[in-house]
Design a protein around this motif. Sequence first.
Motif, PDB file in Angstrom:
ATOM      1  N   THR A 161      -2.654   6.845  15.459  1.00 43.03           N
ATOM      2  CA  THR A 161      -3.904   6.899  16.199  1.00 43.03           C
ATOM      3  C   THR A 161      -4.944   7.668  15.380  1.00 43.03           C
ATOM      4  OG1 THR A 161      -2.654   6.957  18.278  1.00 43.03           O
ATOM      5  CG2 THR A 161      -4.984   7.566  18.384  1.00 43.03           C
ATOM      6  N   ARG A 162      -6.092   7.057  15.190  1.00 44.54           N
ATOM      7  CA  ARG A 162      -7.197   7.672  14.440  1.00 44.54           C
ATOM      8  C   ARG A 162      -6.723   8.134  13.061  1.00 44.54           C
ATOM      9  NH1 ARG A 162      -7.513   9.398  19.503  1.00 44.54           N
ATOM     10  NH2 ARG A 162      -6.531  11.406  18.980  1.00 44.54           N
ATOM     11  N   VAL A 163      -6.139   7.198  12.342  1.00 46.15           N
ATOM     12  CA  VAL A 163      -5.737   7.447  10.959  1.00 46.15           C
ATOM     13  C   VAL A 163      -6.776   6.788  10.052  1.00 46.15           C
ATOM     14  CG1 VAL A 163      -3.959   7.133   9.209  1.00 46.15           C
ATOM     15  CG2 VAL A 163      -3.309   7.594  11.585  1.00 46.15           C
ATOM     16  N   SER A 164      -7.318   7.560   9.122  1.00 48.31           N
ATOM     17  CA  SER A 164      -8.395   7.080   8.259  1.00 48.31           C
ATOM     18  C   SER A 164      -7.961   7.146   6.801  1.00 48.31           C
ATOM     19  CB  SER A 164      -9.653   7.935   8.446  1.00 48.31           C
ATOM     20  OG  SER A 164     -10.096   7.906   9.785  1.00 48.31           O
ATOM     21  N   VAL A 165      -8.421   6.153   6.036  1.00 46.34           N
ATOM     22  CA  VAL A 165      -8.205   6.118   4.593  1.00 46.34           C
ATOM     23  C   VAL A 165      -9.568   6.112   3.923  1.00 46.34           C
ATOM     24  CG1 VAL A 165      -7.294   4.787   2.661  1.00 46.34           C
ATOM     25  CG2 VAL A 165      -6.008   4.904   4.810  1.00 46.34           C
ATOM     26  N   GLU A 166      -9.757   7.045   3.004  1.00 48.59           N
ATOM     27  CA  GLU A 166     -11.009   7.129   2.253  1.00 48.59           C
ATOM     28  C   GLU A 166     -10.693   7.148   0.768  1.00 48.59           C
ATOM     29  OE1 GLU A 166     -13.203  10.539   3.479  1.00 48.59           O
ATOM     30  OE2 GLU A 166     -13.426   9.873   5.563  1.00 48.59           O
ATOM     31  N   GLY A 167     -10.936   6.030   0.109  1.00 44.64           N
ATOM     32  CA  GLY A 167     -10.704   5.950  -1.323  1.00 44.64           C
ATOM     33  C   GLY A 167      -9.248   5.759  -1.657  1.00 44.64           C
ATOM     34  N   THR A 168      -8.903   4.580  -2.181  1.00 40.82           N
ATOM     35  CA  THR A 168      -7.529   4.302  -2.595  1.00 40.82           C
ATOM     36  C   THR A 168      -7.549   3.250  -3.685  1.00 40.82           C
ATOM     37  OG1 THR A 168      -5.388   3.388  -1.930  1.00 40.82           O
ATOM     38  CG2 THR A 168      -7.285   2.682  -0.670  1.00 40.82           C
ATOM     39  N   GLY A 169      -6.642   3.387  -4.632  1.00 42.86           N
ATOM     40  CA  GLY A 169      -6.541   2.387  -5.680  1.00 42.86           C
ATOM     41  C   GLY A 169      -5.826   1.128  -5.253  1.00 42.86           C
ATOM     42  N   GLY A 170      -5.353   1.093  -4.034  1.00 41.22           N
ATOM     43  CA  GLY A 170      -4.679  -0.091  -3.507  1.00 41.22           C
ATOM     44  C   GLY A 170      -5.174  -0.432  -2.126  1.00 41.22           C
ATOM     45  N   ASN A 171      -4.233  -0.757  -1.224  1.00 42.33           N
ATOM     46  CA  ASN A 171      -4.571  -1.123   0.149  1.00 42.33           C
ATOM     47  C   ASN A 171      -4.677   0.124   1.027  1.00 42.33           C
ATOM     48  OD1 ASN A 171      -4.176  -3.963  -0.549  1.00 42.33           O
ATOM     49  ND2 ASN A 171      -1.996  -3.466  -0.561  1.00 42.33           N
ATOM     50  N   GLY A 172      -5.380  -0.039   2.145  1.00 39.71           N
ATOM     51  CA  GLY A 172      -5.423   1.056   3.093  1.00 39.71           C
ATOM     52  C   GLY A 172      -4.070   1.279   3.749  1.00 39.71           C
ATOM     53  N   PHE A 173      -3.542   0.213   4.363  1.00 49.02           N
ATOM     54  CA  PHE A 173      -2.254   0.266   5.054  1.00 49.02           C
ATOM     55  C   PHE A 173      -1.435  -0.947   4.618  1.00 49.02           C
ATOM     56  CE2 PHE A 173      -5.354   2.394   7.663  1.00 49.02           C
ATOM     57  CZ  PHE A 173      -4.702   3.488   8.198  1.00 49.02           C
ATOM     58  N   ALA A 174      -0.118  -0.764   4.491  1.00 49.93           N
ATOM     59  CA  ALA A 174       0.785  -1.867   4.169  1.00 49.93           C
ATOM     60  C   ALA A 174       1.960  -1.821   5.127  1.00 49.93           C
ATOM     61  CB  ALA A 174       1.269  -1.770   2.729  1.00 49.93           C
ATOM     62  N   LEU A 175       2.266  -2.979   5.741  1.00 51.06           N
ATOM     63  CA  LEU A 175       3.339  -3.067   6.733  1.00 51.06           C
ATOM     64  C   LEU A 175       4.414  -4.013   6.233  1.00 51.06           C
ATOM     65  CD1 LEU A 175       0.789  -2.065   8.343  1.00 51.06           C
ATOM     66  CD2 LEU A 175       1.757  -3.222  10.316  1.00 51.06           C
ATOM     67  N   ASP A 176       5.653  -3.530   6.176  1.00 57.32           N
ATOM     68  CA  ASP A 176       6.775  -4.407   5.879  1.00 57.32           C
ATOM     69  C   ASP A 176       7.080  -5.276   7.097  1.00 57.32           C
ATOM     70  OD1 ASP A 176       6.782  -2.994   3.551  1.00 57.32           O
ATOM     71  OD2 ASP A 176       8.863  -2.315   3.685  1.00 57.32           O
ATOM     72  N   ASN A 177       7.832  -6.353   6.870  1.00 55.45           N
ATOM     73  CA  ASN A 177       8.150  -7.259   7.970  1.00 55.45           C
ATOM     74  C   ASN A 177       8.983  -6.601   9.060  1.00 55.45           C
ATOM     75  OD1 ASN A 177       8.312  -9.892   9.265  1.00 55.45           O
ATOM     76  ND2 ASN A 177      10.433  -9.936   8.583  1.00 55.45           N
ATOM     77  N   ASN A 178       9.764  -5.580   8.712  1.00 61.45           N
ATOM     78  CA  ASN A 178      10.611  -4.916   9.708  1.00 61.45           C
ATOM     79  C   ASN A 178       9.859  -3.911  10.568  1.00 61.45           C
ATOM     80  OD1 ASN A 178      12.973  -6.256   8.898  1.00 61.45           O
ATOM     81  ND2 ASN A 178      13.340  -4.788   7.256  1.00 61.45           N
ATOM     82  N   ALA A 179       8.632  -3.613  10.222  1.00 57.65           N
ATOM     83  CA  ALA A 179       7.870  -2.596  10.951  1.00 57.65           C
ATOM     84  C   ALA A 179       7.162  -3.209  12.153  1.00 57.65           C
ATOM     85  CB  ALA A 179       6.843  -1.952  10.033  1.00 57.65           C
ATOM     86  N   THR A 180       7.188  -2.480  13.269  1.00 57.33           N
ATOM     87  CA  THR A 180       6.486  -2.904  14.483  1.00 57.33           C
ATOM     88  C   THR A 180       5.689  -1.721  15.030  1.00 57.33           C
ATOM     89  OG1 THR A 180       8.458  -2.411  15.810  1.00 57.33           O
ATOM     90  CG2 THR A 180       8.177  -4.688  15.056  1.00 57.33           C
ATOM     91  N   PRO A 181       4.694  -1.258  14.286  1.00 53.56           N
ATOM     92  CA  PRO A 181       3.979  -0.045  14.693  1.00 53.56           C
ATOM     93  C   PRO A 181       3.017  -0.293  15.840  1.00 53.56           C
ATOM     94  CG  PRO A 181       2.949  -0.979  12.769  1.00 53.56           C
ATOM     95  CD  PRO A 181       4.171  -1.816  13.034  1.00 53.56           C
ATOM     96  N   VAL A 182       2.616   0.813  16.469  1.00 48.04           N
ATOM     97  CA  VAL A 182       1.505   0.813  17.416  1.00 48.04           C
ATOM     98  C   VAL A 182       0.327   1.450  16.696  1.00 48.04           C
ATOM     99  CG1 VAL A 182       0.662   1.646  19.634  1.00 48.04           C
ATOM    100  CG2 VAL A 182       3.068   0.994  19.386  1.00 48.04           C
ATOM    101  N   LEU A 183      -0.762   0.692  16.534  1.00 51.48           N
ATOM    102  CA  LEU A 183      -1.893   1.125  15.716  1.00 51.48           C
ATOM    103  C   LEU A 183      -3.156   1.190  16.567  1.00 51.48           C
ATOM    104  CD1 LEU A 183      -1.174  -1.187  12.643  1.00 51.48           C
ATOM    105  CD2 LEU A 183      -0.418   1.167  12.981  1.00 51.48           C
ATOM    106  N   ARG A 184      -3.845   2.328  16.491  1.00 51.88           N
ATOM    107  CA  ARG A 184      -5.060   2.507  17.282  1.00 51.88           C
ATOM    108  C   ARG A 184      -6.138   3.191  16.438  1.00 51.88           C
ATOM    109  NH1 ARG A 184      -1.220   5.229  20.962  1.00 51.88           N
ATOM    110  NH2 ARG A 184      -0.413   3.748  22.493  1.00 51.88           N
ATOM    111  N   GLU A 185      -7.331   2.653  16.455  1.00 48.90           N
ATOM    112  CA  GLU A 185      -8.511   3.282  15.864  1.00 48.90           C
ATOM    113  C   GLU A 185      -8.293   3.653  14.397  1.00 48.90           C
ATOM    114  OE1 GLU A 185     -10.611   6.148  18.486  1.00 48.90           O
ATOM    115  OE2 GLU A 185      -8.973   5.750  19.905  1.00 48.90           O
ATOM    116  N   LEU A 186      -7.904   2.689  13.608  1.00 56.85           N
ATOM    117  CA  LEU A 186      -7.752   2.904  12.181  1.00 56.85           C
ATOM    118  C   LEU A 186      -9.080   2.651  11.468  1.00 56.85           C
ATOM    119  CD1 LEU A 186      -4.367   1.060  11.483  1.00 56.85           C
ATOM    120  CD2 LEU A 186      -4.743   3.371  12.390  1.00 56.85           C
ATOM    121  N   SER A 187      -9.232   3.229  10.271  1.00 55.68           N
ATOM    122  CA  SER A 187     -10.418   2.949   9.462  1.00 55.68           C
ATOM    123  C   SER A 187     -10.063   3.041   7.992  1.00 55.68           C
ATOM    124  CB  SER A 187     -11.558   3.908   9.794  1.00 55.68           C
ATOM    125  OG  SER A 187     -11.239   5.238   9.437  1.00 55.68           O
TER     126      SER A 187
END
Length: 456
Positions: A161-187
């Motif tokens: 919840t309310r997880v922010s990424v500022e500046g990255t040489g790759g992706n902001g978030f990466a999800l494997d196929n086995n992951a089933t997260p609950v995601l809220r208010e990302l940026s």
Amino acid sequence: EGGGFSNDRVWDFGGLPVAIVSNVTINPGGSLTVVPGQVVKLNPSVGIDANGSFIAKGTADNPIIFTSSFDDTAGGDSNFDGSATVPSRGDWEALILDDGSGVTELEHVEIRFAGDSNFTGAGAQVQALQLGKPNTTVSDVLVKESSTTAVRIENNSPTLTRVSVEGTGGNGFALDNNATPVLRELSVTGADGVSVRQEGGGFSNDRVWDFGGLPVLLTSNLTVNQGGSLTIVPGQVVKVNTSVSIDVNGSLVADATSQAPIIFTSSFDDTAGGDTNFDGSASTPNRGDWRGLFLDDGGAGVTLRNVEVRFAGDSNFTGAGGFEPAVHLGKAQTVLEDVIVRDVSSTGVNIVGGDPLLDGVSVFRAGGAAFFARLAAEPTYTNLSAADNGGDFVQLQNGTISDNDRTWDFGGLPVHLASSITVNTGSKLTIVPGQVVKLPPSAFLDFNGVVEAVGS
């Protein structure tokens, strides 16, 4: 000093920052609690690997900071070298919280300048924050200036919840196929990759795609196996890599609103979800950028409502013989309402079987016919529309009607027969008033059964 431990520990260094000089491992059964306001500086290539519990709960006024040993903006010039050293992406390794048991809680935490396990940048880049343990909760966390992907979720169902990424040489978030997260208010801002990267693969459980307000990029073919289900929340933008498809053998629910439609589109389409590959105008979408939606096999249950499908229709992305329909239908209990299929390589909607309901479905700028239906299919059409396609009509496969009674009502569009059709004895064909039926040269309608065509 680093090392491993299996007991319960608290990091509170009396108001001073701490430098971690070598890798720290929390063994199963152990725990580490970091107090609010603590600054943790990590030496080059050093990481924290929690196989036990890891609790770092700061406050808005006293966040916990994990950062480079060269970062003088947190905890001051703690290596007393003035401006001789400055922090950079990949100065230290990562928080590795993806294995073992115990509880993971991060709250009001900053993770800076992580993402390299050997500090050289020579092929050893790793994700700055790696999640995957059960009982994981992450809220009000900032990950900034990481070498590669900022946050990777490998397994289980962590809540972010309310997880922010500022500046990255790759992706902001990466999800494997086995992951089933609950995601809220990302940026995500300032990424060299995409905002959210979802790995493909197959699954047989029930999943919900809600990526916290961010568009998602599907990187490889996705299969919803029989017994599984995928629900996509209103407003979600799903971008699909080249030649990639979504194949639903279970059920799919994409039930949106006119104000917040669900969009399936090319990874190069900046008009939906913004410039999520952060390349400006270097790439633009085209017909056939991705393969399509395959909703024609397996168990029952497909609902598409207020959905757009854009730039699909090619299985090999080259345009050299890989053209195919963008949407394939054939499962039982299939409903499409207020759906737009546009800018696709071949046929817009291909109906191979079943009795789907199509109401308010529009196809624009398809390279082939707007709709194609096999004779075995028994769809119900209402309020169809088509414009600027290779054919603004429903194309109907040739063959024989011998199993039941049929009604030809193509939702306001003309129907073009691929070739001759025979209505056998014992069957009845009813053609509704106003329906236009077009036949190619040498084709015919052969009525051995009953035909009822009463116009007005």
